[in-house]
Enzyme design. Sequence first.
Site, PDB file in Angstrom:
ATOM      1  N   CYS A   1       0.795  -1.232   0.000  1.00  0.00           N
ATOM      2  CA  CYS A   1       0.000   0.000   0.000  1.00  0.00           C
ATOM      3  C   CYS A   1       0.825   1.279   0.000  1.00  0.00           C
ATOM      4  CB  CYS A   1      -0.954   0.007   1.194  1.00  0.00           C
ATOM      5  SG  CYS A   1      -2.335  -1.142   0.991  1.00  0.00           S
TER       6      CYS A   1
ATOM      7  N   GLU B   1       7.347  -2.466   6.499  1.00  0.00           N
ATOM      8  CA  GLU B   1       7.201  -2.451   7.950  1.00  0.00           C
ATOM      9  C   GLU B   1       5.766  -2.546   8.437  1.00  0.00           C
ATOM     10  OE1 GLU B   1       7.500   1.883   6.436  1.00  0.00           O
ATOM     11  OE2 GLU B   1       8.435  -0.053   5.984  1.00  0.00           O
TER      12      GLU B   1
ATOM     13  N   HIS C   1      16.189  -2.864  10.076  1.00  0.00           N
ATOM     14  CA  HIS C   1      15.560  -1.669   9.503  1.00  0.00           C
ATOM     15  C   HIS C   1      14.056  -1.696   9.735  1.00  0.00           C
ATOM     16  CE1 HIS C   1      15.220   1.676   6.585  1.00  0.00           C
ATOM     17  NE2 HIS C   1      14.067   1.098   6.267  1.00  0.00           N
ATOM     18  N   GLU C   2      13.419  -2.818   9.417  1.00  0.00           N
ATOM     19  CA  GLU C   2      11.957  -2.892   9.553  1.00  0.00           C
ATOM     20  C   GLU C   2      11.535  -2.859  11.025  1.00  0.00           C
ATOM     21  OE1 GLU C   2      10.714  -2.270   6.886  1.00  0.00           O
ATOM     22  OE2 GLU C   2      12.264  -2.953   5.522  1.00  0.00           O
TER      23      GLU C   2
ATOM     24  N   HIS D   1      11.421   0.688  12.196  1.00  0.00           N
ATOM     25  CA  HIS D   1      10.221   1.377  11.718  1.00  0.00           C
ATOM     26  C   HIS D   1       9.058   1.296  12.711  1.00  0.00           C
ATOM     27  CE1 HIS D   1      10.577   3.255   7.861  1.00  0.00           C
ATOM     28  NE2 HIS D   1      11.093   2.194   7.260  1.00  0.00           N
TER      29      HIS D   1
ATOM     30  N   GLU E   1      12.174   7.427   6.859  1.00  0.00           N
ATOM     31  CA  GLU E   1      13.271   6.572   6.404  1.00  0.00           C
ATOM     32  C   GLU E   1      14.648   7.002   6.897  1.00  0.00           C
ATOM     33  OE1 GLU E   1      12.784   3.795   5.385  1.00  0.00           O
ATOM     34  OE2 GLU E   1      10.780   3.784   4.497  1.00  0.00           O
TER      35      GLU E   1
ATOM     36  N   ASP F   1       5.513   7.434  -5.706  1.00  0.00           N
ATOM     37  CA  ASP F   1       6.326   6.324  -6.196  1.00  0.00           C
ATOM     38  C   ASP F   1       7.378   6.809  -7.196  1.00  0.00           C
ATOM     39  OD1 ASP F   1       5.066   4.408  -4.674  1.00  0.00           O
ATOM     40  OD2 ASP F   1       3.670   3.811  -6.245  1.00  0.00           O
TER      41      ASP F   1
ATOM     42  N   TYR G   1      16.414   8.136   2.661  1.00  0.00           N
ATOM     43  CA  TYR G   1      17.069   7.175   3.544  1.00  0.00           C
ATOM     44  C   TYR G   1      18.458   7.672   3.948  1.00  0.00           C
ATOM     45  CZ  TYR G   1      13.625   3.658   1.891  1.00  0.00           C
ATOM     46  OH  TYR G   1      12.479   2.980   1.584  1.00  0.00           O
TER      47      TYR G   1
ATOM     48  N   LYS H   1      15.172  -2.538  -6.099  1.00  0.00           N
ATOM     49  CA  LYS H   1      16.558  -2.153  -5.861  1.00  0.00           C
ATOM     50  C   LYS H   1      17.496  -2.795  -6.878  1.00  0.00           C
ATOM     51  CE  LYS H   1      20.104  -2.485  -2.245  1.00  0.00           C
ATOM     52  NZ  LYS H   1      20.383  -2.930  -0.854  1.00  0.00           N
TER      53      LYS H   1
END
Length: 628
Positions: A132, A289, A313-314, A317, A336, A395, A403, A586
């Site tokens: 989402c 996350e 990282h997650e 969050h 981020e 997006d 980040y 990525k």
Amino acid sequence: MGIHKDAASFANFDEVSIYHIDLDLKVNFEQKVIDGYAVLRMKCHKSTNKVILDSRDLSIKDVHYNGDSMPYKAVDHGVLGQSLNIDIPHTESGKEFDLVVYYCTSPTASALQFVDKELTADKNQPFLYSQCQAIHARSIIPCMDTPAIKQTYNARVQVPKGITCLMSAIGYGKDNRENDAKVKEWHVDGSYKDGLDYIFYDGYEAFLFKQPQRMPSYLFAIVAGDLEKRDISDRCAVWAEPSMVDKARWEFEDTEIMLKTAEELLGKYRWGRYDLIVLPPFFPFGGMENPCLTFVTPTIIAGDRSLTNVIAHEIAHSWTGNLVTNANWEHFWLNEGFTVFCERKIMGRIYGEGVRQFENICGWEDRMLPVINETFNPTHEFTKLCPCLNGIDPDDAYSTIPYEKGSALLLVLEQKLGDSARFEQFLRDYIDKFAGQSVVTDDWKQFLYAKYSDKKDVLDSIDWNGWLLEAGVPPNTPEFDDETLKDCRHLAKVWTDGTNEEVENLDTKVFNDLSSDMKVKVLDCIETSGKAFTGERFLKLFKKYDLENCGNCEVIFSFSLIALKSKYKPLVPFMIDFVTRQGRLKYVKPIFNKLFKWDEMRELAIAKFQENVPFMHPITAQVISKMI
């Protein structure tokens, strides 16, 4: 603090806001849709006779206000979807009411990917998952799809028997209409008003969920498939397809350790459970996350726990992003940048400060500078920490800038303020102050000045405009410990400048004993050296370190970039296979981009991409198609 403008949302959330959502949904795998109804519990902030929701290709069947059918109209806004304009009786400020929307999603909903069973790991059941962030919740639920608004939610979701459903919430098992205590507990808070009743479909089972913590719409998540669970601790578990679950359980063994370390740094974990779900290979991100249920790509299952920084990282969050949230996507760095900074703090505490230091310099050199200078350009709007996104799909602006540039700003502040322990306390105070709220950069900055009133001269010396509002490289560079980096650069230099004899005499063990990040650094130094790297030299590198059999996707990606630089044609089929058997943006975006720009390979790359579109997440397909 007020409610902050969000250019990506049409909702009139300054007049009325959603504070709770009840969902009763059915997942139809055959038609690739979700249908049912949403009960939106709302509160007026100003007197109004309308509610405007965000939507994207939803089929609206009816809308009820306190039980009465209401007129509505959907207005198209291009890439941002539709505004769903609903007329309601004049409602005074302070009044609460229920809006019930009966609807069905589109088979091409931008947040949903229905995966045929043949494309799953085990090929037993079809699979569904959502993504989402940033503005795709509107394709699943008619909602106020903005992080400026947070709400709790309850859900009852029916899926075909034999399929397990999970959500970004606490699971309460199945609704079997028996006197089960957990089902009763769920019904107390989740019983719908206006005479709405539950429907049971033959051949389906209903799963119950409750998210008692207020959260923004982009954290709504659903997944359904042939899943098994393995516990890691009392509050942590991993879910995956049966053939992958034990491998995933081993890979993510340190999850509870990371969660406890994060609590030491950031305060009590407030979301109840922290589970992981390993998604199909086409998931476009490394992780997502979603509260109570972090989504992770199988590309981080390397077989040696070398890529578990994604989990750190997650986990971070859970505080920076999920608990304290950017109020709109122009302040995405508050999510981020803070999370990267905290992730590296967690990794440093567990694996040593050297790990943190190495990650910091790699973030600056390998993840930020190339995006500023190559992906965009030093004057591009998207290289600002706080870009202007009016009329722009968030997006399209997505990159490592929020980040790494954001994390670097926090690192500079920590170093200039001169007391790491005090800065960590500031982070905890910031989270406690704004927990459950959505903020913009000025909110954080004002709090920073208030907590460091004795260091105002230091804070005033920061070039705030340069960091926050100007494009390109930040005005100053953090201090880095570069001892390990020097070793990586030296090894890379042998490969770029050394003779064949010097290359042959290199000890293979030196490279193989490096950490995952250090191997990547060696390869990245080769790729960015500016020196010619022939196909012959690439083949020596490929064979010496047995890169063909590497299971680490970060290493695979880095040596693929060298192959592309060297125009090494024999590896093209390998690279195309890599970017079509997994969909992590990525990796997929840069490799496809370079293949498209390689005249001899452009036609082949376009054909392979178009052939693979039906198996890609819509976000990934959209991003890649724009590069052709």
